[in-house]
Design a protein around this motif. Structure first.
Motif, short mmCIF file in Angstrom:
data_model
loop_
_atom_site.label_atom_id
_atom_site.label_comp_id
_atom_site.label_asym_id
_atom_site.label_seq_id
_atom_site.Cartn_x
_atom_site.Cartn_y
_atom_site.Cartn_z
N THR A 156 0.85 -1.20 0.00
CA THR A 156 0.00 0.00 0.00
C THR A 156 0.88 1.25 0.00
O THR A 156 2.10 1.17 0.17
N HIS A 243 -7.23 12.32 7.32
CA HIS A 243 -7.30 11.14 6.47
C HIS A 243 -6.17 10.17 6.82
O HIS A 243 -6.37 8.94 6.85
N THR A 244 -5.00 10.72 7.13
CA THR A 244 -3.86 9.88 7.52
C THR A 244 -4.14 9.15 8.82
O THR A 244 -3.83 7.96 8.97
N GLN A 247 -6.55 6.33 8.11
CA GLN A 247 -5.86 5.22 7.48
C GLN A 247 -4.98 4.47 8.48
O GLN A 247 -4.85 3.25 8.42
N GLN A 250 -7.13 2.17 10.46
CA GLN A 250 -7.48 1.01 9.65
C GLN A 250 -6.30 0.06 9.51
O GLN A 250 -6.47 -1.17 9.52
#
Length: 331
Positions: A156, A243-244, A247, A250
């Protein structure tokens, strides 16, 4: 013109106005606290702090406005701000830092208003926060957990980012501000040019694994030249911190990392945060110390202003290492 219900209140208000005129200040009697804070964010703070800091200021101000936003700026008193502090303490009982930083931002805004002559004194200066310090939760990852996170990121666009975060202890802002011109594969160096502190601006050596992962990452994402971000957002611009963090949560879930709420320490997801991104910095420091790296070297890698900060922040880790050393001698 002063209108009050009682004569003594009129006299007091007139005296205050005379003092303000003598001091050369002309108070703004129409602007509300909410409107002033909006102006301060857009016209003052925006020109003096980074985009990420400005976003953080806006979050803090959003906690202020519902409580005292409708008060006229010139009528704002210490009692108003104290009520705000008390309400914040009740709302965030396990997060005294949230209360403290919110009030600090309000103080800064009102301090500017004093210098600008909009108000005579800063009503936030005398406010006290009554709070019992919340127990600090250690959300540092173990060596096995750190390896699991890096493995989960394989393939990723977070692989190199996770490695640098957990091995080099780079701050989130440092990683998101990193550009390809800051990486010299021939010299084997990585320059941290933008940091939270002056001491944070530093040059770090690239390990073979770091260089390998960064080269693989460069092949994975569209190149935008030397000025392009190493870890860009979808539009090629600076990646969103929020957003980081999402992520990151997750990624931890994919790695099977146990949930640890940063607010209350329970297994209930009351904060929506699965171990902070900043825990990667603590992890890197802990793993370096446990590997026998000298304290001054760890301090330089992390970009601390002085070795005392490193020693104080990771005193528990150093205590554990000393205990292990003494136990080994006994054997």
């Amino acid at each position: 013109r002063v209108v009050r219900k009682r004569r003594q209140d009129v006299v007091a208000a007139l005296d205050e106005l005379r003092q303000q005129v003598t001091a050369g200040a002309v108070p703004d009697r129409t602007t509300s606290v909410a409107r002033f804070l909006e102006f301060w964010l857009d016209e003052v703070a925006a020109g003096n702090v980074t985009a990420s800091s400005l976003n953080e200021y806006r979050k803090r101000i959003r906690r202020v406005v519902p409580v005292i936003g409708n008060v006229k700026l010139h009528r704002l008193t210490t009692a108003h701000v104290q009520r705000l502090a008390n309400q914040l303490t009740g709302t965030y009982p396990q997060s005294p830092k949230t209360v403290r930083t919110t009030l600090e931002t309000l103080r800064s805004a009102l301090r500017w208003a004093v210098h600008a002559g909009m108000i005579v004194r800063n009503p936030a200066e005398g406010v006290r926060v009554r709070s019992a310090p919340a127990p600090k939760i250690d959300d540092t990852l173990t060596a096995d957990e750190a390896r699991a996170v890096i493995a989960a990121a394989d393939g990723t666009d977070l692989h190199a980012l996770a490695y640098l975060a957990l091995t080099y202890g780079m701050r989130q802002g440092e990683l998101l501000d990193l550009r390809w011109r800051d990486i010299d594969f021939d010299a084997g160096t990585l320059d941290v040019r933008k940091s939270k502190t002056r001491a944070g601006v530093r040059t770090l050596p690239l390990t073979d694994e770091a260089a390998r992962l960064l080269r693989a990452h460069r092949r994975l994402i569209p190149m935008r030249g030397p000025d392009g971000y190493v870890f860009p957002g979808r539009d090629g611009g600076r990646r969103s911190p929020q957003h980081t963090r999402t992520q990151w949560s997750q990624l931890l879930e994919r790695a099977g990392i146990e949930h640890r709420c940063r607010n209350c320490g329970t297994d209930q997801p009351c904060s929506g945060s699965i171990r902070r991104f900043h825990s990667s910095r603590h992890t890197a420091a802990t793993l370096l110390l446990e590997s026998g790296v000298q304290l001054e070297v760890v301090s330089a890698i992390l970009g601390h202003a002085n070795i005392g900060i490193t020693a104080a922040t990771y005193a528990r880790v150093r205590g554990d290492l000393m205990r292990r050393g003494l136990t080994a001698v006994e054997r």
